[in-house]
Design a protein around this motif. Structure first.
Motif, mmCIF file in Angstrom:
data_model
loop_
_atom_site.group_PDB
_atom_site.id
_atom_site.type_symbol
_atom_site.label_atom_id
_atom_site.label_comp_id
_atom_site.label_asym_id
_atom_site.label_seq_id
_atom_site.Cartn_x
_atom_site.Cartn_y
_atom_site.Cartn_z
ATOM 1 N N THR A 27 27.757 34.971 48.644
ATOM 2 C CA THR A 27 29.175 34.880 48.465
ATOM 3 C C THR A 27 29.859 35.761 49.995
ATOM 4 O OG1 THR A 27 28.724 37.193 47.229
ATOM 5 C CG2 THR A 27 29.583 34.420 46.352
ATOM 6 N N TYR A 28 30.370 35.414 50.726
ATOM 7 C CA TYR A 28 31.287 36.400 51.545
ATOM 8 C C TYR A 28 31.915 37.674 51.327
ATOM 9 C CZ TYR A 28 30.026 32.236 53.662
ATOM 10 O OH TYR A 28 28.691 31.316 54.364
ATOM 11 N N SER A 29 33.017 37.731 50.585
ATOM 12 C CA SER A 29 33.287 38.511 50.227
ATOM 13 C C SER A 29 33.965 38.753 48.544
ATOM 14 C CB SER A 29 35.090 37.987 50.908
ATOM 15 O OG SER A 29 36.486 38.903 50.554
ATOM 16 N N SER A 30 34.241 39.953 48.274
ATOM 17 C CA SER A 30 34.136 39.301 47.016
ATOM 18 C C SER A 30 35.445 41.081 46.605
ATOM 19 C CB SER A 30 32.989 40.240 46.214
ATOM 20 O OG SER A 30 32.001 38.645 46.258
ATOM 21 N N GLY A 31 35.445 40.781 45.194
ATOM 22 C CA GLY A 31 36.541 42.506 44.892
ATOM 23 C C GLY A 31 36.686 42.330 42.883
ATOM 24 N N TRP A 32 36.573 43.186 43.168
ATOM 25 C CA TRP A 32 36.783 43.760 41.338
ATOM 26 C C TRP A 32 38.247 44.045 41.356
ATOM 27 C CZ3 TRP A 32 33.135 43.612 37.583
ATOM 28 C CH2 TRP A 32 31.870 43.516 37.832
ATOM 29 N N PHE A 33 38.475 43.570 40.356
ATOM 30 C CA PHE A 33 40.315 43.959 39.733
ATOM 31 C C PHE A 33 40.213 43.909 38.500
ATOM 32 C CE2 PHE A 33 42.415 41.885 43.509
ATOM 33 C CZ PHE A 33 41.524 41.235 43.829
ATOM 34 N N ARG A 34 41.338 44.651 37.826
ATOM 35 C CA ARG A 34 41.149 44.650 36.359
ATOM 36 C C ARG A 34 43.051 45.204 35.888
ATOM 37 N NH1 ARG A 34 41.255 51.557 36.683
ATOM 38 N NH2 ARG A 34 43.498 51.673 37.854
ATOM 39 N N GLN A 35 42.792 44.450 34.302
ATOM 40 C CA GLN A 35 44.577 43.960 34.237
ATOM 41 C C GLN A 35 44.479 44.992 32.444
ATOM 42 O OE1 GLN A 35 44.917 40.321 33.807
ATOM 43 N NE2 GLN A 35 47.734 40.644 33.838
ATOM 44 N N ALA A 36 45.502 45.693 32.230
ATOM 45 C CA ALA A 36 45.505 46.144 31.439
ATOM 46 C C ALA A 36 46.511 45.045 30.678
ATOM 47 C CB ALA A 36 46.214 47.532 31.433
ATOM 48 N N PRO A 37 46.422 44.749 29.311
ATOM 49 C CA PRO A 37 47.850 44.448 28.597
ATOM 50 C C PRO A 37 49.371 44.465 28.973
ATOM 51 C CG PRO A 37 45.714 45.538 27.097
ATOM 52 C CD PRO A 37 45.787 45.741 28.411
ATOM 53 N N GLY A 38 49.969 43.991 29.225
ATOM 54 C CA GLY A 38 51.597 44.417 29.143
ATOM 55 C C GLY A 38 51.780 44.345 31.108
ATOM 56 N N LYS A 65 38.877 57.230 33.083
ATOM 57 C CA LYS A 65 39.963 58.266 32.450
ATOM 58 C C LYS A 65 40.458 57.067 31.555
ATOM 59 C CE LYS A 65 41.418 60.438 37.140
ATOM 60 N NZ LYS A 65 42.339 60.417 38.146
ATOM 61 N N PRO A 66 41.369 57.562 31.076
ATOM 62 C CA PRO A 66 41.702 56.746 29.874
ATOM 63 C C PRO A 66 42.886 55.510 30.016
ATOM 64 C CG PRO A 66 41.974 58.531 28.707
ATOM 65 C CD PRO A 66 41.601 58.873 30.103
ATOM 66 N N GLU A 67 43.287 55.861 31.737
ATOM 67 C CA GLU A 67 44.193 54.579 32.257
ATOM 68 C C GLU A 67 43.712 53.504 33.128
ATOM 69 O OE1 GLU A 67 44.339 58.618 32.670
ATOM 70 O OE2 GLU A 67 44.559 59.103 34.450
ATOM 71 N N ASP A 68 42.421 54.202 33.121
ATOM 72 C CA ASP A 68 40.982 52.985 33.953
ATOM 73 C C ASP A 68 40.564 51.646 33.033
ATOM 74 O OD1 ASP A 68 39.458 55.487 35.097
ATOM 75 O OD2 ASP A 68 40.583 54.718 36.661
#
Length: 118
Positions: A28-39, A83-86
């Motif tokens: 891979t050349y470019s990578s990233g981490w994303f996150r999604q919380a409900p709603g 943290k909980p918000e993570d």
């Protein structure tokens, strides 16, 4: 078709640490981490650019570290002082182009759940 498989999620008490891994089926050349919380919308957490530079969301700066092992085709996200918000489902993404923290990557993993309890 590039395949991405995340692992390392789990439940942890606030202040604890987790390390996520994302194994790619090829280079891979470019990578990233994303996150999604409900709603909530998917948000960029950390990016690893093709020149090996990195970028972080303000909310995780100083706590999260993204790294890459090209020999193992693996992207990591070390998460400290959680943290909980993570709490969210965390996804890795990859592409031949640099998209930074924007979710325009072509290839995505299936996600791994991170839960932080207080």
């Amino acid at each position: 078709q590039l395949q991405l498989v995340e692992s390392g999620g789990g439940s942890v008490q606030a202040g604890g640490s987790l390390r996520l891994s994302c194994v790619a089926s090829g280079s891979t050349y470019s990578s990233g981490w994303f996150r999604q919380a409900p709603g909530k919308r998917r948000e960029g957490v950390a990016a690893f650019y093709s020149d090996s530079s990195t970028r972080y969301a303000d909310s995780v700066k100083g706590r999260f570290t993204v790294s890459k092992d090209n020999g193992k085709n693996t992207l990591y996200l070390q998460m400290n002082n959680l943290k909980p918000e993570d709490t969210a489902t965390y996804y890795c993404a990859a592409d031949i182009y640099d998209y930074g923290l924007t979710p325009d990557y072509r290839y995505w993993g299936q996600g791994t759940q991170v839960t932080v309890f207080s």
